[in-house]
Write an enzyme that holds these catalytic residues in place. Sequence first.
Site, PDB file in Angstrom:
ATOM      1  N   GLY A  62       0.773  -1.240   0.000  1.00  0.00           N
ATOM      2  CA  GLY A  62       0.000   0.000   0.000  1.00  0.00           C
ATOM      3  C   GLY A  62       0.804   1.289   0.000  1.00  0.00           C
ATOM      4  O   GLY A  62       0.345   2.298  -0.523  1.00  0.00           O
TER       5      GLY A  62
ATOM      6  N   ASP B 286       0.468   3.323   4.448  1.00  0.00           N
ATOM      7  CA  ASP B 286      -0.508   4.057   3.646  1.00  0.00           C
ATOM      8  C   ASP B 286      -1.653   4.590   4.495  1.00  0.00           C
ATOM      9  O   ASP B 286      -1.995   5.760   4.432  1.00  0.00           O
ATOM     10  CB  ASP B 286      -1.048   3.184   2.486  1.00  0.00           C
ATOM     11  CG  ASP B 286      -1.584   1.828   2.959  1.00  0.00           C
ATOM     12  OD1 ASP B 286      -1.462   1.504   4.160  1.00  0.00           O
ATOM     13  OD2 ASP B 286      -2.115   1.083   2.112  1.00  0.00           O
TER      14      ASP B 286
ATOM     15  N   ASP C 225      -5.998   2.000  10.025  1.00  0.00           N
ATOM     16  CA  ASP C 225      -7.431   1.723  10.145  1.00  0.00           C
ATOM     17  C   ASP C 225      -7.680   1.109  11.521  1.00  0.00           C
ATOM     18  O   ASP C 225      -7.813   1.818  12.506  1.00  0.00           O
ATOM     19  CB  ASP C 225      -7.841   0.808   8.992  1.00  0.00           C
ATOM     20  CG  ASP C 225      -9.322   0.482   8.973  1.00  0.00           C
ATOM     21  OD1 ASP C 225     -10.086   1.114   9.732  1.00  0.00           O
ATOM     22  OD2 ASP C 225      -9.730  -0.402   8.198  1.00  0.00           O
TER      23      ASP C 225
ATOM     24  N   PHE D  61     -14.186   3.311   2.754  1.00  0.00           N
ATOM     25  CA  PHE D  61     -13.131   2.489   2.158  1.00  0.00           C
ATOM     26  C   PHE D  61     -12.503   3.269   1.003  1.00  0.00           C
ATOM     27  O   PHE D  61     -13.177   3.652   0.051  1.00  0.00           O
ATOM     28  CB  PHE D  61     -13.650   1.136   1.685  1.00  0.00           C
ATOM     29  CG  PHE D  61     -12.512   0.177   1.499  1.00  0.00           C
ATOM     30  CD1 PHE D  61     -11.970  -0.499   2.583  1.00  0.00           C
ATOM     31  CD2 PHE D  61     -11.928  -0.008   0.245  1.00  0.00           C
ATOM     32  CE1 PHE D  61     -10.877  -1.346   2.428  1.00  0.00           C
ATOM     33  CE2 PHE D  61     -10.836  -0.851   0.083  1.00  0.00           C
ATOM     34  CZ  PHE D  61     -10.306  -1.524   1.182  1.00  0.00           C
TER      35      PHE D  61
END
Length: 200
Positions: A69, A125, A128, A177
Site C-alpha cells: 500500500g 498508507d 485503520d 473504504f
Amino acid sequence: MKAETALSSRDVEYEAEERAFPEYTGGRPLRRIVYSASQIAARVEQMGGEITRAYGPDDPVLMVGLLKGSFVFLSDLVRCIRRPIRVDFLVASSYGTGTTSSGEVKLLYDPSTPMRGQHIIVVEDIIDSGTTLNRLIGSLEAREPASLEICALLHKHVAKDLEYEARWVGFDAPNEFLVGYGLDHAEDFRHLPFIASLPT
Ligand code: IMP
Ligand code: MG
C-alpha cells in the site's frame, strides 16, 4: 476574491478527475474523490520537509515502507526529503479481498538492512484498525533501533487499542473504504493518482 479563485480551480481539478474515473477503472464506479492528486502532492511535500528537519545531520535514517500500500506514497515522500536516508520495505498482509480487517497480520518479507542504532521511520498508507502496526512495531523495537517513528499518509482514527501513535499523518481520513495512490480493493485501483472512496 482570491479564495474563490482557489476554490474554483480545485473544483475544476476534482471534476476533471471525476470524469477520468471510467478510464482508470474500466467503467467500475467510484463514489467520490476524497483527495486530489495536487492536494496529496502538497501535503507530501510538507511531510518531507518535516522529516528532513526532524533528525540531526549525522543521524542514520532508514525509511521502511509497508508494502504494497505505501509504494506510491513512499516513492513521492522520499523525493521530498533533503537529507541522507536509506530505504527498505516490509511486506505484511492483514486484509483478504474484503473491506474489513481480518485481524491477522502475516509477515511475508522482512528487511535485510540492519536496524540496530538506526532511526527507523515506518511508512504506512493508512491506519485503520491499527492491527498491522500493533503487530509490527513490537517486533521492530526488538531490533534495537535508535528511534522508531510511524509516518502514515492517512489515519481513520477509529482504532480502539492503538499501541503506537504516528508522528506524521498526512490526512485525517473519513471512515470510508478508500482506494488509489497505492491503496487497493482486492488489488484493484492502486494506480489512481488521486484517492477516492468506493460506493457503499
Ligand atoms: P489496519 O491494520 O486495520 O490498521 O489496516 C492497515 C492496512 O489495511 C493498510 O495498510 C491498508 O493496506 C489496509 N486498509 C485499511 N483501510 C483501508 C482502506 O480504506 N482502503 C484500502 N486499504 C485499507
Ligand atoms: Mg491493502
